[in-house]
Structures are given as structure tokens and as C-alpha cells.
Design a protein around this motif. Structure first.
Motif, mmCIF file in Angstrom:
data_model
loop_
_atom_site.group_PDB
_atom_site.id
_atom_site.type_symbol
_atom_site.label_atom_id
_atom_site.label_comp_id
_atom_site.label_asym_id
_atom_site.label_seq_id
_atom_site.Cartn_x
_atom_site.Cartn_y
_atom_site.Cartn_z
ATOM 1 N N TYR A 405 0.842 -1.202 0.000
ATOM 2 C CA TYR A 405 0.000 0.000 0.000
ATOM 3 C C TYR A 405 0.876 1.250 0.000
ATOM 4 N N LYS A 470 -4.214 6.762 6.431
ATOM 5 C CA LYS A 470 -5.177 6.302 5.432
ATOM 6 C C LYS A 470 -5.062 4.804 5.180
ATOM 7 N N CYS A 473 -7.147 3.203 7.740
ATOM 8 C CA CYS A 473 -8.544 3.527 7.453
ATOM 9 C C CYS A 473 -9.076 2.609 6.351
ATOM 10 N N GLU A 474 -8.340 2.500 5.264
ATOM 11 C CA GLU A 474 -8.764 1.649 4.149
ATOM 12 C C GLU A 474 -8.762 0.181 4.537
ATOM 13 N N ARG A 475 -7.750 -0.198 5.284
ATOM 14 C CA ARG A 475 -7.621 -1.615 5.644
ATOM 15 C C ARG A 475 -8.804 -2.099 6.465
ATOM 16 N N LYS A 477 -11.691 -0.495 6.894
ATOM 17 C CA LYS A 477 -12.930 -0.254 6.163
ATOM 18 C C LYS A 477 -13.222 -1.458 5.268
ATOM 19 N N ARG A 478 -12.174 -1.964 4.619
ATOM 20 C CA ARG A 478 -12.322 -3.145 3.764
ATOM 21 C C ARG A 478 -12.672 -4.367 4.601
ATOM 22 N N GLU A 521 -12.397 10.356 9.680
ATOM 23 C CA GLU A 521 -12.668 9.166 8.860
ATOM 24 C C GLU A 521 -12.043 7.925 9.486
#
Length: 962
Positions: A405, A470, A473-475, A477-478, A521
Motif C-alpha cells: 500500500y 489512510k 482507514c482503508e484496511r 474499512k475493507r 474518517e
């Protein structure tokens, strides 16, 4: 049997075994080995060996060297334990008396214990070089004192030495060895989390008690390794002292750049490895431990690495320039295998002169390490340098996907990241943490500090910090969307491994230099995990910070779902930290209103669950039932049967409290019979409750109300066992606080109540659940009042009830007020007793709570009897009996019937009393062992005797008259 490293040596049978297999060694060589072992680490001169092994023969010194070489070959990876003292002789490292002897004397039986001992020591695939004497010294120090601290500069090898010493001491600590890595801890407040996790305990909130952890270690034989203490030195010192105080069998081995300054601490300085002097012969150069380490690492990278005379000389020069610092040597060796010694030696001199320096007050070897890292960094290619800098943002281990990432944000392809990460691992700048199929990686702390400095020098820190935040956050969220195919437990375990990084990202985001939009977020994604880990204090505080930041910022940057998730987490935590107060209800109402406004059925359901729970906890039985039925209506619109089943459970709970016991049992049994754990899961982060456990616990309360006290306690015990296995403290506390302890108190089972209370207090203290602390104080007074020693405790009971009212945690208020009134009655404080009962009755009237109404009426009747107001007493007993019958609460009916029967007996209404009592007991004929049934039957037996006596008295005069 003697142990040397991984080899077991029997002097009696003249045998060597390694991993269960015999190792061959000649007779002369074994004689030398035996002599070295007998010396227990002391020097044995060449002449002494020759006299002992060849007493009648003149031999050349090279014969001795041949046999020494044979011993080293037999010892394999432990060859370095045979230490050459140049020009003098040899010695065997690691053979000592006491603890050292205990380790050296490990036989097959003890070895089995060693292998079964629990430990979490990090994986090290390479042998420790040049530290045999140091290991022996550490073993001796641990034998003589409880706290030993390995002190030295960064990169000196403190951690590696501690791990090797701990590994050798495994047989001496039957309760295991725990390795506590403090390096990832950015704040000393979280040091206890790291300790608890290493000990196999649940990580806790800010209120975690060190005293409780120490209590868990009481009378154990366990070694705790506290690694990288310097940045949390005060917390580490406190932990070390508390653990040592837990018992004589406890030992603490710490690594730090400074002493802990704890009581009775032994400070062991970890020095550089031995380096050869200038101009030494090749043989002497090879005996230096720094050179041995260099060659071992270089040969691991390149098995064909040269060891001719010129190579040995250059290796000695390089090691001397690097001051024998293990990290610097390993980095240099990795490069030597690629560049060759000639090129390495030439460039090393240039780099040291050009890049040395820093603060003049810094230790020279600190400057040397900095120069080595600078040099190693400059030898990397562009991708490796960039990736290394940005990986410095990870304060703990990271996954390969995380590296990818970061690489993607830098414009690197997947293949480029693979190559760069592989290069960094091969050059020892990134290390692999474990040997699993999905390994994690990390930077050594000195390397990470260097990477961050380079990040600053390149002006990239701000951008890297945003990417770091981020990423998580993405990890997660997924992960939230992948719960349909992965388990919530696995997802929580993954989050736990990353909690240090997440905390660091949140701290940055809401700092003066952070990015609040990113922070909101990230918080909306990760804060619910904190609730599911029982970190309710942290969940509450971080959700509040994010909500405040969002409201101060532009509303357009605050999506509705983020606000829903944060407000939901905040409200859920509020119930446990402040109680079901008005603020809590308002928070859930806000979630509900927003969910309805944006048409989010999932959060509407979650809000109704939260409202129902808050009303129930606040003693608002009627409102809880209304909300439960509203949830069922909403659930009926869902295609997921799980929601309908949860709705039945919620309605069953509400029906119990409003006094509809048979209907409550029907709803709960319907839910449990249809519930299939694998199929019915509400996979929502922040809502980890096991619905079946909660339903079974509620069924125990209903079962008690319907008359089966023994069955109720059995169900409660089963629910508690399942809750402990479920491993979620909030569920366990619910089962204990709402079901197991109250039922034990109501049944008069003091032993069970004491056990449950002790367990509830322990968990509530560990995870900072303040509402249960307050409730436990009331339960304590209830339990104490059962002993009969009550008058001097009435003030404490009153105070505990006041504190419960202050947080509006009123679900068990009527039961507690009733017992308080009975304690007041025994103290002949009848006016105060009536006040307490009237408060409880008024609460029932206002809230619709009825489950204990019959017992309140009976208690008021008892007060009226004590005041000789028999008519009023009879009226209240009758009301109690009618209420119990209306609810089918057979136990309470027997109690009311018994009280009314006693009054009628005093009034001479024996026949009516017998009929009343017989009918009440008939409904409980299946439960003869129930305490209330036994008491009722005893009263009925007394009544039968009195009736018989009266009949006989009436009969005899009739006979005389005839």
C-alpha cells in the motif's frame, strides 16, 4: 546429564545427543570435552589438557587443535561454546553451578517440560555469536536477584542476548516465559496493555490495574522479559517491581539504554563484541567474536564467501572500525557478500570520515552506528531507500500488504515493492518477525529512528503520516465489508496486532499538526473495534474527540455514516462508563433520528438495540418493551432472519421485567431453538454480543421467577461458562451482574454469590466498567446483610444505593431496596424501611416494572405486622399473592402465601391458612429441594400439628360429656 546449548552430554555413558540423535566423537576428543566441562567455564591450559589426555606421550600442539576442531564440529551450531584463549588454552562457556547447572543438567524428562512451557519468544533463525560468557553471566545474575537489566547503546545486541538467555532458562520456569516488546508503545499509558497481551491476558483500557496483573502472577515461577524500556522507563520500573513483589519465583529481565533504578536491580552492561588489534595474526583475528559474527552472517548470505588470509585481515579491519557493534557488523556483512571485502573496506573508511559526528557529547559508538546506517542507506537503490524511509512510520510490525500500500502511494509497482522489501530484508534493515506463512516485518528501533530522520530530511514526514493513517482507514474499512466471509474474531485479532499503529495515527490526526478530516474518517472506522475489545474508556474518549473535531470542521467533510458510527460507539461506551443517564439516551436518540433521516436500516436497528438496553439498564421496563417491539417491526422488514430472532430475545427480556413471565419464556425459548450460531450472526463491528448467551442468561431469570430455583442457577452457570469462553468482558459482566449474582442472592446461595462477585469485580476493574463497580458495592451490602450482622452497615448500604441512583443504573433497584428495607426492619427502623419500600413501589408504578413487585408488597406487609397493623399487613400480603399468581411467579407466590398464612395462624384461622399454603405449594411440587418450598412445607407441617392439637382438644371434652 549435562546440556551444552542444544546438545545433551552424558559423562557417565560418554555420549552426546542432539535432538534425540547420537553425535559421534572420538575418545581423545571426549576426554578433552570432559575436562573442559569439569572446569565449569574456567580456563584450561594447553599443557594441562595434554598432560590429562596424553599423560605418557609427547604430542605436537596441532594434535590438540585437531581434537578441538572435532569437538566444535560435533557441537555444530554450539561450536562457539568452546572458546580459544589465544596463547593460553581453552574454556567451555555456559557451564556453571546453581541456575546454570540446572540448565546444563536438563535431562530428557526436564526437556519435555521445557518444550511444553508456554513462551512467546521471538523467532531467531541464526545462532548467537560471541555472547556465550555474557549469557552465562546473565543466568547467574537471574539466579541471585529478581530484576536484571541489560544496559547498552542502540544496536549493541541487548534484545538478542535477553532472548537467548530466556530461551536457555525455559526449563527453570514451569509457568512460562513472556516476552514483552515495549518498542511499539508510544505512550506509557499503554505499557500495561503490552504486558497483559504477552501474559495471555486481555488488553485493557486506561484503567488497567498493575496490582491485578501482579496478583495473577502470585506464587508463580515465571520469567518476564521487558524489552526496549528506555522510552517508558518509569512504567517499566513500576512493572518490574510489581512483578518481582508477586513472589520469589518471579524474575524480570529488562533491556534498556539506561537502568530501571528499581530496588535490588542488577545492571549488566552489554559491551561491544571483541575486535582484533591492529596487525594481529590471522589465527588471533579469527578468535575475535566480532569477526566470527561478521563471517557467520556473510557466509549465510554467500556460502562461498572467502576466508583466506587477506580476507581475514580485511574483516578484522572492518570490525575494528565498527567498534564491534553487532548491528553495524551485520549490516556490513550483508553488503560484503555483495560488494566484496576490498570495496567494502575502502568505502567504509570514506563513509566513516565523511558521515561521523553528530553531538560532540554523544558516545563514539553512537556516532559510528549512525555512520554505518548512513553508509548502508547510501548503498541501497532508489526504491529501497524510499521504501525504508516510509516504513519508518510503522511503530510496530507491518504486513506485506501494508508495504505494498505504501509503495503504491509512491508510484511503485507490486513487483518493485517485492524486490525492494526483499532487498531490505536480505540486508538486515528490515527483519522478519515470525516464520508463519503470512509473516510480519519490522524495522529495528535504531533503523526506524534513522528512517524517520531521513524522512524528515527529505521533507516527506507529513505526506507519509497521512498515508500511514489512510492505510489503516482503508484496511479496516475493507475488513468491515469482508465480514461475510471472514470471522469477527479474526478481524479483531488483526486489529489487536495493529492497535499501536492505529493509536499513533489517531494521536497524530487530532494533534495541532494533524489532519482532522483524515482523523474523523479513521476514527469512524476503528473506534468501534475498541468497544469490541472492551476498551470502553478509550472508545468513549476517542469517539468524543472525533465528534468534537467533526462539529468544529466543515459539515460537508463529515459523512452521515461516519457520524453514525462515531455517535453509536460513543453512546455504547457511555452506558458502561457513566450509566444509562439522560445523556446516554439522548445519544442513542440522535443515532436513531439520523439513521431514519438517511434511511440506514442497519444503524436504525443498532440504535433501537442501544435504546432498549439503556432503558432496561435504567429500570424503565415499560419503555424497554415498547422499543423492543419497534425493533421487531423493523426486523420483520429485513430478509435476514437474525434480526427477527434478536427481536424475540429483546422482547423476552422486556416481558420478564414487566412481569409477563410465561410469555417471556416463550419468546426466549423460540429464539434459542431457532438460533444457529453459524447462520445467525450480526457481523457488525462494535456489536459483538453473543445473542444466544444473553438469551440463555435471561431465561435463567425467568426460570427462577416461574419457580425452578435450582434450574435457574444451572442455566445461569451454563451461560456464565459460555460467556467466559466467548471471551468478551461486556457479555461476561452482563451474565454475572444481571443474572448470576442476583439469582444467587435471591436464592440465598452465599458461596455462589461471593464467587460471582469476585469475578465481576475483577473484570470490571480490569476493563474499567464503572457501572459494575457501583453495582458491586450494592451487591456486597446485600450479601453482608444476609449474615445478620447488619446495623453498623446500614449507612454503607444507603450510600451504595445513592451512588447507583446517581448513574441511573436501576435495573436491580427494586430487589436492592427490598433487601435494604428488610435490613432496616431487623434494626427496628420501621419508618426508614417503609420509605425504602415505598420508593421501590413508586418506581414500579412509574416504570411498569413488575418482576419483583410481589416481593415488595410482601415486605411492606411484614413492616405492617411489625407495627401491629394486621389489617394492612393482610391487605399487602394478599396483593403480593395476587401479583405473583398473575405473573405465574410460583416462588414469590409461596413466599406471599407463607407470610399471609403466618398472620392467619396468629389470628386462629388455621384451616384457611392450611388451604392457602397447600395450594401455593402444590404449584411447586416438582421442586421439593427449593429453599422456599422447604420453608413452606415446614410451616405447613407445624400448622398440621396445631390443627391436630385443636381437633384433639375439641374432641376430648365431647367424649367425657358422653
Amino acid at each position: 546429564m549435562i546440556q551444552v546449548g542444544q546438545h545433551h552430554i552424558s559423562l557417565e555413558h560418554r555420549e552426546i545427543h542432539s535432538h534425540g540423535e547420537s553425535v559421534r566423537l572420538g575418545s581423545r576428543a571426549f576426554d578433552i570435552l570432559e575436562l573442559l566441562i569439569a572446569a565449569e567455564g574456567a580456563l584450561v591450559s594447553k599443557d594441562e589438557i595434554m598432560r590429562h589426555v596424553w599423560p605418557d606421550t609427547i604430542v605436537e600442539e596441532n594434535n590438540l587443535q585437531v581434537h578441538i576442531a572435532a569437538i566444535r564440529k560435533a557441537l555444530g551450531a554450539d561450536r562457539d561454546r568452546v572458546v580459544t584463549v589465544p596463547g593460553r588454552g581453552y574454556r567451555m562457556a555456559g557451564v556453571k553451578k546453581g541456575l546454570g547447572a540446572a540448565i546444563a543438567g536438563v535431562g530428557e524428562g526436564t526437556l519435555a517440560t521445557h518444550r511444553s512451557n508456554a513462551h512467546n519468544l521471538p523467532l531467531h533463525v541464526s545462532a548467537l555469536v560471541g555472547r556465550q560468557c555474557a549469557v552465562a553471566d546473565v543466568l547467574a545474575a537471574i539466579e541471585s536477584t529478581q530484576i536484571v537489566t541489560l544496559v547498552g547503546s542502540g544496536g549493541i545486541g541487548k534484545t538478542r542476548l535477553a532472548i537467548e538467555a530466556a530461551r536457555q532458562m525455559l526449563p527453570c520456569f514451569p509457568d512460562g516465559v513472556a516476552f514483552v516488546s515495549l518498542a511499539p508503545i508510544s505512550d506509557s499509558r499503554f505499557a500495561l496493555d503490552a504486558l497483559a497481551m504477552a501474559l495471555g491476558m486481555k488488553i485493557s483500557s486506561y484503567g488497567l490495574s498493575l496490582a491485578q496483573i501482579a496478583h495473577e502472577m502470585r506464587d508463580k515461577r515465571r520469567l518476564i522479559v521487558l524489552d526496549n524500556c528506555e522510552h517508558v522507563i518509569d512504567a517499566a520500573a513500576a512493572m518490574a517491581e510489581a512483578l518481582a513483589a508477586a513472589g520469589e519465583g518471579m524474575r524480570v529481565l529488562a533491556t534498556s539504554r539506561e537502568a530501571l533504578r528499581s530496588r535490588d536491580e542488577i545492571v549488566y552492561p552489554v559491551l561491544s563484541l571483541d575486535v582484533p588489534g591492529p596487525g594481529n595474526p590471522s589465527d588471533d583475528v579469527l578468535q575475535a567474536s566480532a569477526v566470527q559474527l561478521f563471517l557467520a552472517r556473510a557466509r549465510a548470505a554467500d556460502p562461498q564467501f572467502s576466508s583466506d588470509e587477506r580476507s581475514v585481515f580485511l574483516t578484522g579491519e572492518i570490525c575494528r572500525h565498527l567498534d564491534g557493534i553487532p548491528l553495524a557488523i551485520e549490516l556490513a556483512a550483508a553488503r560484503a557478500a555483495v560488494l566484496g571485502l576490498e570495496v567494502l573496506a575502502a568505502r567504509l573508511d570514506d563513509c566513516l570520515r565523511m558521515l561521523s559526528g553528530g553531538y560532540r557529547t554523544a558516545l563514539p559508538r553512537h556516532q559510528t552506528l549512525k555512520a554505518t546506517l548512513d553508509w548502508s542507506y547510501r548503498l541501497l537503490d532508489n526504491n529501497e531507500r524510499t521504501i525504508l524511509r516510509w516504513l519508518g512510520m510503522f511503530i510496530d510490525a507491518f504486513t506485506f500488504d501494508s508495504a505494498c500500500y505504501v509503495g503504491a502511494q509512491l508510484g511503485l509497482t507490486h513487483v518493485e515493492v517485492v524486490n525492494a522489501l526483499g532487498g531490505l530484508v536480505s540486508k538486515s534493515l528490515v527483519i522478519r518477525v515470525d516464520g508463519s506463512a503470512s509473516p510480519r516485518y519490522r524495522l529495528l528501533e535504531t533503523t526506524r529512528a534513522y528512517a524517520l530522520q531521513r524522512l524528515d530530511d527529505n521533507g516527506e514526514r507529513s505526506a507519509a503520516t497521512v498515508v500511514h493513517a489512510k492505510l489503516f482507514c482503508e484496511r479496516f474499512k475493507r475488513a468491515r465489508h469482508d465480514l461475510a466471509v471472514t470471522s469477527l474474531q479474526d478481524d479483531l485479532a488483526d486489529f489487536t496486532r495493529e492497535i499501536g499503529n492505529v493509536r499513533a495515527a489517531l494521536d497524530w490526526a487530532f494533534s495541532a499538526t494533524g489532519d482532522r478530516v483524515v482523523g474523523v474518517e479513521l476514527a469512524s472506522v476503528v473506534v468501534p473495534y475498541l468497544f469490541d475489545l472492551s476498551l470502553v474508556d478509550e472508545c468513549h474518549s476517542r469517539a468524543r474527540v472525533a465528534l468534537d473535531a467533526a462539529r468544529d470542521a466543515n459539515a460537508s467533510n463529515f459523512p452521515a455514516e461516519a457520524r453514525l458510527r462515531l455517535t453509536t460507539s460513543w453512546a455504547a461506551a457511555l452506558v458502561y462508563t457513566q450509566g444509562p443517564t439522560t445523556q446516554t439516551l439522548e445519544a442513542w436518540s440522535e443515532v436513531l433520528a439520523l439513521a431514519v433521516a438517511v434511511g440506514h436500516a442497519g444503524f436504525e436497528s443498532r440504535a433501537l438495540c442501544g435504546l432498549r438496553h439503556s432503558y432496561q439498564a435504567g429500570g424503565e421496563a415499560r419503555r424497554a418493551l415498547v422499543v423492543a417491539r419497534r425493533f421487531e417491526v423493523l426486523a420483520g422488514q429485513s430478509t435476514d432472519a437474525t434480526h427477527s430472532l434478536i427481536g424475540r430475545r429483546m422482547e423476552g427480556a422486556a416481558l420478564h421485567y414487566v412481569g409477563e413471565q410465561r410469555m417471556a419464556r416463550q419468546r426466549l425459548e423460540e429464539m434459542l431453538s431457532a438460533w444457529v450460531p453459524a447462520a445467525h450472526r450480526w457481523n457488525t463491528i462494535g456489536f459483538r454480543f453473543n445473542q444466544a448467551i444473553v438469551a440463555r442468561a435471561l431465561l435463567a431469570r425467568v426460570t427462577w421467577a416461574l419457580g425452578d430455583t435450582a434450574g435457574a442457577m444451572r442455566l445461569a452457570a451454563e451461560a456464565l461458562k459460555e460467556a467466559v469462553q466467548h471471551d468478551f468482558e461486556l457479555v461476561t459482566c452482563y451474565v454475572l451482574g444481571d443474572v448470576f449474582v442476583p439469582l444467587a442472592l435471591l436464592a440465598g446461595d452465599r458461596a455462589a454469590a461471593e464467587r460471582g462477585l469476585a469475578m465481576l469485580k475483577g473484570i470490571a476493574s480490569r476493563v474499567s466498567l464503572s457501572i459494575w463497580h457501583t453495582c458491586c458495592a450494592c451487591y456486597d451490602e446485600y450479601l453482608f446483610s444476609l449474615s445478620g450482622e447488619y446495623p453498623h452497615r446500614l449507612a454503607q448500604f444507603r450510600s451504595a444505593l445513592d451512588e447507583l441512583r446517581d448513574i441511573d443504573f436501576l435495573a436491580q433497584l427494586t430487589m436492592l431496596l427490598c433487601q435494604f428495607a428488610r435490613a432496616l426492619m431487623r434494626a427496628e427502623q420501621y419508618t426508614e424501611a417503609l420509605t425504602a419500600i415505598d420508593e421501590a413501589l413508586q418506581h414500579c408504578e412509574e416504570t411498569g416494572e413488575q418482576w419483583y413487585y410481589a416481593e415488595l408488597c410482601r415486605a411492606k406487609g411484614d413492616v405492617m405486622r411489625a407495627l401491629q397493623r394486621d389489617a394492612d399487613a393482610a391487605a399487602w400480603f394478599t396483593t403480593a399473592l395476587e401479583s405473583a399468581r398473575r405473573q405465574s411467579a410460583a416462588v414469590l407466590a409461596v413466599r406471599a402465601a407463607s407470610s399471609l398464612a403466618r398472620l392467619w395462624i396468629e389470628q386462629g384461622r388455621l384451616g384457611e391458612a392450611r388451604t392457602l399454603l397447600s395450594r401455593a405449594l402444590a404449584r411447586l411440587s416438582n421442586y421439593p429441594a427449593d429453599p422456599d418450598v422447604r420453608d413452606g412445607r415446614a410451616l405447613l407441617a407445624e400448622l398440621e400439628i396445631k390443627i391436630a392439637a385443636v381437633d384433639n382438644k375439641d374432641f376430648r371434652p365431647a367424649c367425657i360429656g358422653s
